[in-house]
Scaffold this active site. Sequence first.
Site, PDB file in Angstrom:
ATOM      1  N   GLU A  36     -34.135  25.701  11.121  1.00 49.29           N
ATOM      2  CA  GLU A  36     -32.986  26.339  11.787  1.00 49.29           C
ATOM      3  C   GLU A  36     -31.893  26.696  10.777  1.00 49.29           C
ATOM      4  OE1 GLU A  36     -29.694  24.428  13.141  1.00 49.29           O
ATOM      5  OE2 GLU A  36     -30.603  22.438  13.343  1.00 49.29           O
ATOM      6  N   LYS A  99     -22.775  31.278  16.185  1.00 51.64           N
ATOM      7  CA  LYS A  99     -23.740  30.211  16.466  1.00 51.64           C
ATOM      8  C   LYS A  99     -24.548  30.672  17.678  1.00 51.64           C
ATOM      9  CE  LYS A  99     -23.744  25.416  18.205  1.00 51.64           C
ATOM     10  NZ  LYS A  99     -22.896  24.249  18.533  1.00 51.64           N
ATOM     11  N   SER A 155     -26.661  20.197  25.978  1.00 49.37           N
ATOM     12  CA  SER A 155     -27.093  21.271  25.096  1.00 49.37           C
ATOM     13  C   SER A 155     -28.251  22.080  25.676  1.00 49.37           C
ATOM     14  CB  SER A 155     -27.533  20.682  23.755  1.00 49.37           C
ATOM     15  OG  SER A 155     -28.050  21.697  22.917  1.00 49.37           O
ATOM     16  N   ASP A 157     -30.499  23.038  23.994  1.00 46.70           N
ATOM     17  CA  ASP A 157     -31.693  22.545  23.279  1.00 46.70           C
ATOM     18  C   ASP A 157     -32.631  21.793  24.227  1.00 46.70           C
ATOM     19  OD1 ASP A 157     -30.466  23.517  21.011  1.00 46.70           O
ATOM     20  OD2 ASP A 157     -30.067  21.549  20.122  1.00 46.70           O
ATOM     21  N   LYS A 174     -28.864  13.016  18.112  1.00 42.72           N
ATOM     22  CA  LYS A 174     -27.721  12.715  17.267  1.00 42.72           C
ATOM     23  C   LYS A 174     -26.885  11.585  17.820  1.00 42.72           C
ATOM     24  CE  LYS A 174     -26.887  16.947  16.494  1.00 42.72           C
ATOM     25  NZ  LYS A 174     -26.146  18.191  16.620  1.00 42.72           N
TER      26      LYS A 174
END
Length: 323
Positions: A36, A99, A155, A157, A174
Amino acid sequence: MTAARSDPLGTVRERLQVAAEVAAALAEGRPVVALESTLISHGLDYPHNLEVASASEAAVRESGAIPATVAVRGGRLLIGLDADALQALATAPRGTVMKAARPSLGVAVARGGWAATTVSATMIAAHAAGIRVFGTGGIGGVHRAPAGASTFDISSDIDELARTPMAVVCAGPKALLDVPNTLEVLETRGVPVVAVGQRELPGFYARSAGFDAPHSVPDDEAAAALIETHLDLGLGSGILVCVPVPADKALPEGVAREAVERATADAEAAGIHGPDLTPWLLARIAAITEGASVRANTALIVNNAGAAGRIAVALVARAAGHR
Ligand code: PSU
Ligand code: MN
């Protein structure tokens, strides 16, 4: 044109610009690892970001796979950046690089210029290119809510892992996230989470999150076998592979926890929300730990790239063995 339109990924595929080396490897069935670019533009400062990006590509090559760093430029999804492109992205002034995640990918493509891809956008592009393994630092997940509250900051994600069938190699959710709630949502959305080489879930800055991962495998080879089976089932979801940060660069559990708690409170007080939150927290944690978090982050990103490379190589070897 008509044929391409009938393919749900046709429109993403039409926007791909695949580097020659990556295209050749994919066409010949050789191992490729996606990387990424948000960590280059929003996660680390120059020149450190360029060093980490280059070291990650080198780690993938050392494992015998071809690296493909993903980013958006001029309305195209780049699969594989050459040295000049990496340099341009790494030195672009703060604020000029968007982003791009699933919700903002269309905006990034329409806007032109550079955009860095998060885990979700990298998965979309890499999958459309036919890549099955992706190495990153940490995924986004459920953010921490102030005591007694809940949060809708989850997120994209997570949703991408639920809908895009590929392996994402990270160092565990994280530490700046609500890790137990992140695991709950991954479970709900059908995403297997597997630790490599240990029972405990890797804790990003620390080697352990303090509890066992839902699944674990002894090594990269076993991870590849599990990934192959998961993808062969055609469930549609990805698989999250968690590799612990190298021991000599890990942050002690207490140091990481304290820094995360302080940074989270500071973000709340400063009113930081949305896509700005993750980069803001990363920078704040770096300041609080006087750079120790950046050393851990660097080590785990490069380490994960190498692990992703070995897994991609093992997957190709397994496929050859079945023929
Ligand atoms: N992990 C890092 N540095 C980063 C990120 C993850 O060590 O910069 C990025 C990844 O690109 C990830 C994104 O997909 O943060 C998640 O952002 P958000 O929480 O806004 O979805
Ligand atoms: Mn968010």
